[in-house]
Structures are given as C-alpha cells and as structure tokens.
Design a protein around this motif. Structure first.
Motif, PDB file in Angstrom:
ATOM      1  N   ARG A  53       5.563   8.786  11.640  1.00 44.42           N
ATOM      2  CA  ARG A  53       6.677   9.053  10.728  1.00 44.42           C
ATOM      3  C   ARG A  53       7.232   7.746  10.169  1.00 44.42           C
ATOM      4  NH1 ARG A  53       9.644  11.688  13.956  1.00 44.42           N
ATOM      5  NH2 ARG A  53       9.170  13.804  13.267  1.00 44.42           N
ATOM      6  N   LYS A  54       7.428   6.761  11.029  1.00 43.10           N
ATOM      7  CA  LYS A  54       7.957   5.479  10.564  1.00 43.10           C
ATOM      8  C   LYS A  54       6.893   4.696   9.797  1.00 43.10           C
ATOM      9  CE  LYS A  54      10.522   1.425  12.131  1.00 43.10           C
ATOM     10  NZ  LYS A  54      11.261   0.829  13.279  1.00 43.10           N
ATOM     11  N   LEU A 103       4.418   5.680   7.967  1.00 43.65           N
ATOM     12  CA  LEU A 103       4.158   6.188   6.624  1.00 43.65           C
ATOM     13  C   LEU A 103       5.199   5.721   5.610  1.00 43.65           C
ATOM     14  CD1 LEU A 103       3.164   9.865   7.480  1.00 43.65           C
ATOM     15  CD2 LEU A 103       1.641   8.111   6.552  1.00 43.65           C
ATOM     16  N   ARG A 104       6.358   5.300   6.096  1.00 38.17           N
ATOM     17  CA  ARG A 104       7.432   4.872   5.195  1.00 38.17           C
ATOM     18  C   ARG A 104       7.436   3.366   4.959  1.00 38.17           C
ATOM     19  NH1 ARG A 104       6.855   9.348   4.686  1.00 38.17           N
ATOM     20  NH2 ARG A 104       8.328  11.080   4.671  1.00 38.17           N
ATOM     21  N   LEU A 105       6.592   2.622   5.650  1.00 36.31           N
ATOM     22  CA  LEU A 105       6.532   1.172   5.471  1.00 36.31           C
ATOM     23  C   LEU A 105       5.639   0.837   4.281  1.00 36.31           C
ATOM     24  CD1 LEU A 105       6.155   0.100   9.211  1.00 36.31           C
ATOM     25  CD2 LEU A 105       8.222   0.022   7.808  1.00 36.31           C
ATOM     26  N   PRO A 106       6.035  -0.141   3.445  1.00 37.93           N
ATOM     27  CA  PRO A 106       5.262  -0.434   2.237  1.00 37.93           C
ATOM     28  C   PRO A 106       3.875  -1.008   2.508  1.00 37.93           C
ATOM     29  CG  PRO A 106       7.006  -2.047   2.542  1.00 37.93           C
ATOM     30  CD  PRO A 106       7.245  -0.955   3.542  1.00 37.93           C
ATOM     31  N   THR A 164       0.769   3.987  -1.285  1.00 36.12           N
ATOM     32  CA  THR A 164       2.007   4.127  -0.502  1.00 36.12           C
ATOM     33  C   THR A 164       2.809   5.341  -0.955  1.00 36.12           C
ATOM     34  OG1 THR A 164       3.129   2.546  -1.980  1.00 36.12           O
ATOM     35  CG2 THR A 164       2.145   1.676   0.039  1.00 36.12           C
ATOM     36  N   ASP A 165       2.744   5.668  -2.246  1.00 36.70           N
ATOM     37  CA  ASP A 165       3.438   6.868  -2.720  1.00 36.70           C
ATOM     38  C   ASP A 165       2.859   8.117  -2.063  1.00 36.70           C
ATOM     39  OD1 ASP A 165       4.993   5.308  -4.335  1.00 36.70           O
ATOM     40  OD2 ASP A 165       3.986   5.838  -6.207  1.00 36.70           O
ATOM     41  N   GLN A 179       4.126   8.478   1.437  1.00 32.18           N
ATOM     42  CA  GLN A 179       5.521   8.904   1.504  1.00 32.18           C
ATOM     43  C   GLN A 179       5.725  10.357   1.091  1.00 32.18           C
ATOM     44  OE1 GLN A 179       7.859   5.936  -0.549  1.00 32.18           O
ATOM     45  NE2 GLN A 179       7.126   4.292   0.803  1.00 32.18           N
ATOM     46  N   ARG A 180       4.676  10.993   0.593  1.00 34.55           N
ATOM     47  CA  ARG A 180       4.760  12.437   0.289  1.00 34.55           C
ATOM     48  C   ARG A 180       4.405  13.294   1.498  1.00 34.55           C
ATOM     49  NH1 ARG A 180       2.394  10.648  -4.605  1.00 34.55           N
ATOM     50  NH2 ARG A 180       0.302  11.372  -4.012  1.00 34.55           N
ATOM     51  N   THR A 188       5.434  14.771   5.046  1.00 36.97           N
ATOM     52  CA  THR A 188       6.575  15.043   5.923  1.00 36.97           C
ATOM     53  C   THR A 188       6.044  15.302   7.320  1.00 36.97           C
ATOM     54  OG1 THR A 188       7.868  16.005   4.116  1.00 36.97           O
ATOM     55  CG2 THR A 188       8.525  16.573   6.368  1.00 36.97           C
TER      56      THR A 188
END
Length: 235
Positions: free
Chosen positions: A114-115, A117-120, A128-129, A132-133, A135
């Motif tokens: 979870r974390k 996937l949100r790191l650039p 990366t987009d 971030q899609r 969940t």
C-alpha cells in the motif's frame, strides 16, 4: 504492533535481543524483517512489472492483459495481490479511468505494498500513475467476493501462491515465507464468475489440471512455465 524507537540499533542486534519480527517505517518505503533466520527482509518493489509495462507502453503485448481482455475504464478485482506486479499490469490495461482493487490477506504484505505503490520512485509518470490507481484492501478475498453483488466487477483475477516454486524470482522467494497459501478452490471460482461482468482469469502451472477442471481457456506461450486461463462470466 507496538511502536519502539530504534535508537540507532542495528536490526541484527535488535532481533538477537528480542527474537521478534521488526517492521521499519521509513519515508522512502517500509521494510519488514522476519525473526525467522531463513527468511529474507521484505520491501516493496514493482519487480518485473516495470519491464512488462515498458513493453506494453511501446506497443508490445503481455499474456495477462491478453487473457484478461482489460479495457479502458474497467474495474478489476485482483484477489491475490502479493507484491502487486500483476495488479500494476492490470492497472495499465484499465487506463486512466480504470480501477484495480488489490486484495491481500497478509497484513504485513498489504502494508508494504500500500505504501510502496504511492512512492514516486525513479519511473515515468505513466507507470507511477498506474500504481496509484490500485487500491489495496487487506482481507480474505473469498469472503469479500461473497459480499459483492452479481456482475459488479469487469474482471476478476486469481493467482494463488503455487505450492512449489517454479522459477527463481527473488521477489517471490522472499514473499513465500509470509504469503497466504490458500489453494484455488471451486468456491473461489464460482464466486469470481458470479461477481465478474465479463470474465475471470486464473494464473497456474502450464500443465495444471485446473484449466480442464474449470474449463479455462489457456493464454500465453505454450512453452511458458505458467499460463493464464480465462473464462466468460455468468452474465
């Protein structure tokens, strides 16, 4: 889990003193150190999803996306998230208006991914987009499927952990000691077919009896060690 300040201690010394698992929270990504001596530390990495995604971005194909038939705007239910490599591919297939729900039973793995996937990271925005899609939902995917109404998800993907390793992927080798080991079952298949609007996809050994048992159409190279079997949903 209880929070304990590190106070500059080395992980090795800390684990010798406590004999406990240690989960390090850091701005650049978390790391999990199992107390079991044979287990390797776990941290999120997109693994082969980057190379597979790059191939698709350049106009190539991917066997999972071919089997899933994912389209722009689709909602995909990945029942077996793991480190999320296949979810990333499914998110690329579903495009900017699509969504991937990645279900992970093990709380430590769910937290890491979870974390992560949100790191650039050092990847282009199109990759990366897609990450971030996704969940991430921590839970039992069969139980969650049973809570969903009929035909509410476009594609449902099932990739249970294989009983025995068939390749030398470092990411899978590290994940195996803590991964959920629920085997593919008739209940899982039936619920996936009920919830899916278009089709379900199952990843398995190339010579697995499940393809015939569940009437799945194999996709991908015949010579590959694993294949993706798909089946139209109950619509």
């Amino acid at each position: 889990m209880p929070y304990v300040p590190r106070d500059k201690r080395s992980i090795q010394r800390w684990q010798r003193e406590t004999g406990e698992d240690i989960y390090i929270v850091a701005a650049g990504g978390d790391t999990y150190y199992p107390a079991t001596k044979a287990a390797e530390p776990l941290a999120f990495h997109p693994s082969m999803a980057w190379l597979r995604g790059l191939q698709v971005h350049r106009g190539g194909s991917d066997p999972l996306l071919e089997a899933a038939g994912v389209r722009e705007g689709d909602t995909v239910f990945d029942a077996t998230l793991g480190f999320g490599a296949d979810s990333i591919m499914l998110a690329l297939g579903a495009g900017k208006t699509g969504t991937v729900l990645g279900i992970e039973k093990q709380p430590v793995v769910a937290s890491l991914v979870r974390k992560g996937l949100r790191l650039p990271g050092d990847y282009p925005s199109w990759f990366t987009d897609a990450m971030q899609r996704i969940t991430v939902v921590r839970g039992d995917s069969l139980r969650l499927l049973r809570l969903l109404p009929d035909s509410c998800i476009d594609v449902v993907y099932l990739d249970p952990m294989f009983a025995e390793a068939i390749d030398t992927s470092p990411a899978i080798d590290r994940l195996r000691p803590v991964a959920a080991t629920d085997p593919l079952s008739t209940a899982w298949i039936e619920e996936a077919l009920r919830v899916a609007w278009r089709r379900i996809v199952v990843k398995d050994y190339a010579d697995s009896p499940h393809f015939k048992q569940y009437q799945l159409t194999p996709a991908g190279r015949r010579s590959a060690a694993v294949r993706y079997g798909w089946k139209e949903a109950y619509t």
